[in-house]
Scaffold this active site. Structure first.
Site: not given
Ligand code: TNX
Length: 751
Positions: A187, A258, A321, A413-414, A463
């Site tokens: 990431d 990412h 994203e 779960f975060d 995390t």
């Molecule tokens: C979205 S879930 C993200 C992550 C973040 C998360 C935090 C996803 C595919 N991308 O990069 O850590 O939200 O909840």
């Protein structure tokens, strides 16, 4: 004396029987408890010719629970635990098993060692809960999972966890019959897997100069270098460990977004050329992979090595994203769009993913990608991991693709699982145990045929805010237990209270093993209800609610405060505080709820556009329930609108005088949440002709920091309309640029 002891044991065994049936997690598909017990003593031996690894696993764990060192033997003895691997046994699926506890013999039958292993896990739970007596109830269990994919994820990029910790995590998953481990290895904030052909990925990409501390918006940093990665030897070791637990490890290598940790090492793979540093803030970064030949070459090299390390048929390639900001102004990208006959950057994303999919398919593997791989058209053989909601999964299934369900609404779960005032800092949200337990992986929109494409559920452990392994445990437990039963297919949300009581028994096991978990289950929970205009506040707890004491004047509750007997009617503005007491001592943290009762509270409200599914709990009435949402904790009591305006009409029932409208809004740019660009208040006497009264400009909104107050000369009307205008498309340079902004509002208080 011996006789008395024996009686004593059998007495407890009878009590134990009903427990045994109650406390298995996941509940088996079929369980038949008979009368009588098997007394597990040191004369038992383990017989499992076809299952030598499983036999050792059982031996080790019985010793850990009971202290008994049972020998592994090749022939049946008078007292034995038989692992009966029988390939001809086709009565149940590959992961199914039958467990028989008879007078002097325990038999686990399955046609694969996976089934034997799950039978062992069930047996270990039975032994654990009868640990003090070692009397195991005689029974017959026939069991098999509903879903072939039962997943749990761990992000090791935002914070890094050692192989020892990852192995413990795998132990927990196995104990709850989870069979897929999604290992999020790369990431923006760190690349965590050694790639021999490109050493800079870890030399540079695995280390950041500092980390963000505290809530995202605070933008505070610890100033401490942070990093780590797994060597290929360590990865192999973890994969082998998982295999012994019948867990498949699915690696994730993020692309095209990412990717900042990679770009820090190889800036030439970006659109701008950099320079970059490994991410130090959370969120979504604009700099992503540029779809150049060099980029694909590096990613293909990475895949070549990843394939040798992970036997899984899947490689997760992220896809989420990925802002298109850079691609829009990049001559190479624009050229490529033309050359490939693509219409826009979304199709370029699809081109990127499809090109990588082709490469991966040629190596005999399949890709999984997050929802966004649907952008611009889905790669032909891809499995969709549906996270922003369940729509991605529905779309995939309807178009003949497999899907894994992991929506933020139930399986993140975060997110908080209890009161944020007493829980460790979390991403946000409100994902309590009962919410997880209520999840049904099969959306009602799907036909039986389409539903076959839903492989199963997965919960995600991001995390950013989870800095150490104790906190991982805290976020995992007890929610893993709910996931377990949802994935196994025996969850019964209507029987949540029964599940909760089984969970409480399992928490005792965690205590014994020194595993950390959230105590949110014991919290006092307040629920606001609005029925026929009457507002009530209901208090509940996993303990006995009659020990809750509360105050209505904002003072701290004591054991002499009002006992909670029934829902509290809320007819005026007040602050309620409630605490759970035992023997005169406060046991839970105190919860505080303020009510702001106004002329609009409990009145009829109508919304033109509906809020997004994850932020719609309570529906339109959330806006007139007398409660302003908490700004830190925006999972609850807020309505969130994605790319849409709020257009709310309140009917007072009769002409009413008023001169102020108060509401609140949020600004969390990192989470794509923006203040509105305008607020407009209009009134009407008849509900059809509206007259504009007053509004707030964007500058006034920003100035007010989200506490929006519109004041005007006294009006007399039956209807009021409040329009809150969404910012629209998120501007360049901000997280989520190009997508629709989220607008969060709560409460329309009129006086
Ligand atoms: C979205 S879930 C993200 C992550 C973040 C998360 C935090 C996803 C595919 N991308 O990069 O850590 O939200 O909840």
């Amino acid at each position: 004396m011996k006789y008395i002891k024996y009686l004593f044991f059998s007495f407890f065994a009878v009590v134990g029987n009903s427990y045994a049936q109650q406390n298995l997690i996941p509940q088996p598909q079929q369980i038949d408890i008979k009368s009588g017990n098997l007394y597990l003593d040191r004369n038992f031996s383990i017989v499992g010719k076809g299952s030598p690894e499983e036999a050792k696993f059982l031996q080790k764990n019985i010793k850990e629970i009971t202290g008994l060192e049972l020998p592994i033997s090749s022939k049946d003895a008078k007292k034995s635990i038989i692992l009966n691997l029988d390939a001809q046994h086709t009565a149940f699926s590959n992961e199914g098993y039958e467990l028989i506890v008879a007078a002097n013999q325990i038999t686990i039958t399955a046609n694969q060692n996976r089934g034997i292993f799950y039978g062992i896990q069930t047996l270990l739970q039975l032994i654990e809960e009868n640990r003090s007596s070692l009397n195991i109830p005689l029974l017959l269990i026939q069991d098999a999972p509903k879903f072939a994919y039962r997943g749990m994820h761990l992000d090791v990029s935002r914070h890094f966890f050692s192989t020892e910790e990852v192995k413990q995590y795998l132990d927990y998953l196995a104990a709850y019959k989870i069979n897929k481990f999604h290992w999020h290895l790369t990431d923006d904030q760190g690349w965590r897997i050694e790639i021999k052909s490109h050493p800079k990925l870890t030399e540079v990409g695995a280390f950041r100069k500092e980390s963000q501390t505290g809530p995202y918006a605070a933008m505070t940093f610890d100033g401490k270098p942070y990093g780590g990665f797994y060597t290929q030897e360590q990865i192999k070791d973890v994969v082998a460990y998982a295999q012994a637990l019948h867990i498949e490890v699915i690696p994730e290598i993020e692309m095209p977004g990412h990717a900042q940790a990679v770009l820090a090492a190889y800036p030439e793979l970006s659109c701008t050329g950099g320079p970059f540093e490994v991410g130090t803030t959370w969120g979504v970064m604009d700099d992503i992979f540029c779809p150049k030949d060099e980029t694909f070459a590096l990613l293909e090299d990475v895949i070549d090595e990843v394939i040798t390390l992970f036997p899984s048929k899947y490689i997760h390639i992220g896809g989420d994203e990925a802002p298109k900001t850079r691609w829009k102004s990049c001559p190479h990208c624009q050229e490529l769009i033309k050359k490939e006959g693509l219409t826009d950057e979304l199709e370029l994303q699809s081109y990127f993913i499809t090109r990588m999919e082709k490469y991966i398919n040629e190596k005999g593997k399949s890709i999984i990608g997050w929802d966004e791989i649907l952008e611009g058209g889905l790669a032909p053989n891809a499995t969709v991991m549906s996270w922003t909601g369940i729509q991605g999964g529905i779309h995939a299934a309807k178009t003949g693709h497999d899907a894994i369900m992991t929506p933020t609404s139930h399986l993140y779960f975060d997110y908080y699982q209890g009161n944020p005032q007493t829980e460790p800092l979390a991403f946000g949200g409100d994902t309590r145990l009962d919410k997880v337990y209520s999840f049904n992986p099969i959306p009602s929109e799907l036909s039986a045929e389409e539903a076959k494409h839903i492989l199963g559920p997965q919960a995600n452990m991001w995390t950013e805010y989870i800095t150490n392994f104790k906190q991982v445990q805290h976020m995992l437990f007890p929610r893993l237990m709910a996931l377990s039963e949802v994935a196994w297919g025996t969850s019964k949300p209507d029987d949540y209270k029964k599940f909760e009581s089984r969970v409480i028994q399992h928490l005792k096991v965690l205590d014994r093993k020194g595993i950390n978990y959230s105590k949110a289950i014991y919290e006092v929970i307040g629920n606001i209800k609005l029925v026929d205009g009457q507002l009530t506040y209901t208090l509940s707890t996993a303990n006995d609610p009659k020990h809750i004491r509360y105050t209505i004047d904002g003072s701290e509750p004591s054991s002499a405060s009002l006992p909670y007997v029934s829902p509290i009617n809320i007819d005026q503005s007040q602050t309620i505080k409630a605490t759970y007491f035992e023997n005169g001592k406060p046991i839970s943290a105190t919860i505080t709820q303020s009510f702001d009762i106004s002329k609009s509270t409990g009145k009829n409200i109508r919304l033109v556009e509906q809020p997004g599914e994850a932020y719609s709990t309570g529906g339109a009435s959330t806006l007139i329930d007398g409660v302003f949402g908490d700004k830190q904790y925006f999972g609850k009591n807020w309505l969130g609108f994605n790319g849409k305006d709020v257009n709310a009409t309140i009917d007072f029932g009769k002409e009413t005088e008023f001169s102020t409208v108060k509401l609140s809004s949020l600004d969390r740019k990192g989470s794509w949440i923006h203040f509105p660009k305008e607020v407009r208040v209009s009134i009407s006497k008849d509900g059809s002709q509206y007259e504009f009264v007053k509004g707030l400009s964007q500058a006034e909104i920003i100035d007010s920091d989200g506490d929006l107050v519109v004041t005007f000369p006294v009006q007399n009307a039956r209807y009021i309309k409040v329009e809150v205008l969404n910012l629209g498309i998120i501007p360049d340079g901000q997280a989520g640029a190009g997508s629709g902004a989220w607008l969060f509002v709560d409460e329309i208080s009129v006086n």
